[in-house]
Design an enzyme around this catalytic site. Structure first.
Site, PDB file in Angstrom:
ATOM      1  N   ASP A 176      -2.005 -18.550   0.503  1.00 19.17           N
ATOM      2  CA  ASP A 176      -3.182 -19.345   0.120  1.00 19.17           C
ATOM      3  C   ASP A 176      -3.727 -20.389   0.786  1.00 19.17           C
ATOM      4  OD1 ASP A 176      -0.541 -20.315  -0.052  1.00 19.17           O
ATOM      5  OD2 ASP A 176      -0.807 -20.897  -2.159  1.00 19.17           O
TER       6      ASP A 176
ATOM      7  N   TYR B 184       0.803  -1.375  -0.013  1.00 15.60           N
ATOM      8  CA  TYR B 184       0.035  -0.051  -0.007  1.00 15.60           C
ATOM      9  C   TYR B 184       0.843   1.294  -0.055  1.00 15.60           C
ATOM     10  CZ  TYR B 184      -4.696  -2.217   0.832  1.00 15.60           C
ATOM     11  OH  TYR B 184      -5.781  -2.989   0.879  1.00 15.60           O
TER      12      TYR B 184
ATOM     13  N   ASP C  83     -11.667  -9.547   4.890  1.00 17.47           N
ATOM     14  CA  ASP C  83     -12.944  -9.739   4.365  1.00 17.47           C
ATOM     15  C   ASP C  83     -13.416 -11.071   4.356  1.00 17.47           C
ATOM     16  OD1 ASP C  83     -12.825  -6.844   3.866  1.00 17.47           O
ATOM     17  OD2 ASP C  83     -13.674  -7.316   1.633  1.00 17.47           O
TER      18      ASP C  83
ATOM     19  N   ASP D 125      -5.715  -7.338   4.351  1.00 18.43           N
ATOM     20  CA  ASP D 125      -6.904  -6.741   3.796  1.00 18.43           C
ATOM     21  C   ASP D 125      -8.223  -7.838   3.125  1.00 18.43           C
ATOM     22  OD1 ASP D 125      -8.740  -4.836   2.745  1.00 18.43           O
ATOM     23  OD2 ASP D 125      -7.845  -5.008   0.819  1.00 18.43           O
TER      24      ASP D 125
ATOM     25  N   LYS E 128       3.751 -15.220   2.348  1.00 18.29           N
ATOM     26  CA  LYS E 128       4.133 -16.035   1.007  1.00 18.29           C
ATOM     27  C   LYS E 128       5.693 -16.296   0.872  1.00 18.29           C
ATOM     28  CE  LYS E 128       2.444 -17.987  -2.772  1.00 18.29           C
ATOM     29  NZ  LYS E 128       1.801 -19.100  -2.672  1.00 18.29           N
TER      30      LYS E 128
HETATM   31  C1  IPM Z   1     -10.102  -1.847   4.463  1.00 20.33           C
HETATM   32  C2  IPM Z   1     -10.537  -1.005   3.258  1.00 20.33           C
HETATM   33  C3  IPM Z   1      -9.510  -0.211   2.692  1.00 20.33           C
HETATM   34  C4  IPM Z   1      -8.141  -0.790   2.639  1.00 20.33           C
HETATM   35  C5  IPM Z   1      -9.502   0.597   1.353  1.00 20.33           C
HETATM   36  C6  IPM Z   1     -11.162   1.396   1.207  1.00 20.33           C
HETATM   37  C7  IPM Z   1      -8.552   1.391   1.075  1.00 20.33           C
HETATM   38  O1  IPM Z   1     -10.849  -2.101   2.163  1.00 20.33           O
HETATM   39  O2  IPM Z   1      -9.929  -0.911   5.253  1.00 20.33           O
HETATM   40  O3  IPM Z   1      -9.875  -2.834   4.639  1.00 20.33           O
HETATM   41  O4  IPM Z   1      -7.860  -1.448   1.544  1.00 20.33           O
HETATM   42  O5  IPM Z   1      -7.242  -0.971   3.558  1.00 20.33           O
HETATM   43 MG    MG Z   2     -10.460  -4.158   3.317  1.00 15.06          MG
END
Ligand code: IPM
Ligand code: MG
Length: 381
Positions: free
Chosen positions: A228, A149, A256, A252, A196
């Site tokens: 993975d 990032y 999710d 990240d 990884k």
């Molecule tokens: C998160 C989000 C952010 C990230 C985006 C919106 C930049 O997905 O906080 O997980 O990737 O960090």
């Molecule tokens: Mg995210």
């Protein structure tokens, strides 16, 4: 005590979920005798519209003056066509870097009340849980101010080539690992480094640092897993994990994935912490930034249907980590629990939309009020 909280409602459903979290904080303040003063700031799409940039300098400066920051979400289709450095998401990255909050704690817990909202079969959950219960409790610690990032990125002159770089310094890895180990030491004492390392040099450095840092935490068992495989193991057997520590990008993605297993991404809070030694630390507590992990969900905005619980639980994390108010944090969490026990659901965590499962479907505001009433010991609704 008085606390100054920087508030960035942001875009999309951001303002709708931040409102109930403020109300919950104020209710807790009334009960326990604290005053929370909010400093509302602009960042993200709304700041692009009013100030021409996603993170105006005065927003970062004002946030730094506060004791902690509560953020809703930023972004939306209106600003999607802007160049990378002007996108609303830059505000998030700028705040994370500017406040030096390098450790992002994302707890993914399957609450018993939401068992049916989790897509995994009972046998999968039970098999991997040390106590044989259909539950899991994973803490993902995501490195937040380095890696892909924040590495060098760019394009070739003809625009036909683009690159992003994964760079990690020993110190960056060490400090986030220490946050992970400190958390694991007061949990189930297991820490898994996810990387990884079979391909990436930066991952091999992560393993070297982990081997060194683990010596300081002999009570915690360290393991290593390729990302993975981890993506697969989270679904095959989530109960095997206690604390996962990983890089910015992998964290990240995995958070999710883990959120869906808890029933809904709308449930997940997060805390982003800096170092207690940092000059931004207030009263020995690291500067903290608190946000739900869901985004601005433009398709849900303005409809009063978003789930405010991830933000309310983020406020609880603020009380715990930035202000050291454990009892107050636990009160908010108990309030959320009580509301779920009573069968209240926003639509994302409901099993059906017609209430046929004995659930009562609430909108964003009503869910916030239900938590308030639970906190204040009143009858629901
Ligand atoms: C998160 C989000 C952010 C990230 C985006 C919106 C930049 O997905 O906080 O997980 O990737 O960090
Ligand atoms: Mg995210």
């Amino acid at each position: 005590m008085k606390y100054a909280i920087a508030l960035i409602p942001g875009d999309g459903i951001g303002p709708e979920v931040v409102g109930p979290a403020m109300e919950a904080l104020d209710a807790v303040g009334d009960i326990y005798g604290h005053v929370f003063n909010y400093v509302e700031l602009e960042a993200g799409g709304n700041a692009i519209d009013t100030a021409g940039e996603p993170l105006p300098e005065n927003t970062l400066e004002a946030a730094r003056e506060c004791d902690a920051l509560l953020l809703g979400a930023v972004g939306g289709p209106k600003w999607d066509a802007l160049p990378g450095h002007l996108r609303p998401e830059r505000a998030l990255l700028g705040l994370r870097a500017g406040l030096r909050v390098f450790a992002n704690l994302r707890p993914a817990v399957l609450l018993p009340q939401l068992r049916r909202a989790c897509p995994l079969k009972d046998e999968v959950l039970i098999k991997s849980n040390p106590e044989g219960k259909p539950q899991f409790d994973v803490l993902i610690v995501r490195e937040l101010t380095g890696g892909l990032y924040f590495g060098e990125q760019g394009r070739s002159n003809d625009n036909k080539l683009a690159f992003d770089t994964e760079t990690y310094a020993w110190e960056e890895i060490e400090r986030v690992l220490r946050t992970g180990y400190a958390a694991a030491a007061v949990r189930r004492k297991k820490l898994c480094v996810v990387d990884k390392a079979n391909v990436l040099e930066s991952s091999r450095l992560w393993r070297e640092v982990a081997a060194a840092v683990s010596e300081d935490y002999p009570s915690v068992e360290t393991s290593y897993m390729y990302v993975d495989n981890c993506a697969m193991q989270l679904i095959r057997s989530p109960g095997q994990f206690d604390v996962i520590v990983t890089s910015n990008l992998f964290g990240d993605i995995l958070s999710d994935e883990a959120s869906v297993l808890t029933g809904s991404i709308g449930m997940l809070p997060s805390a982003s912490l800096g170092s207690p030694q940092d000059m931004l630390a207030k009263d020995g507590h690291p500067m903290g930034m608190y946000e739900p992990i869901h985004g601005s969900a433009p398709d849900l905005a303005g409809k009063d249907i978003a789930n405010p619980l991830g933000t309310i639980l983020s406020a609880a994390m603020m009380l715990r980590y930035s202000f050291g108010l454990e009892q107050e944090a636990a009160a908010i969490e108990a309030g959320v629990n009580a509301v779920l026990d009573a069968g209240f659901r926003t639509q994302d965590i409901a099993q059906s939309n017609d209430g046929s499962e004995g659930e009562k479907i609430l909108g964003t505001k009503a869910m916030g009020k239900a938590v308030l009433h639970a906190l204040e010991g009143k009858e629901f609704l």
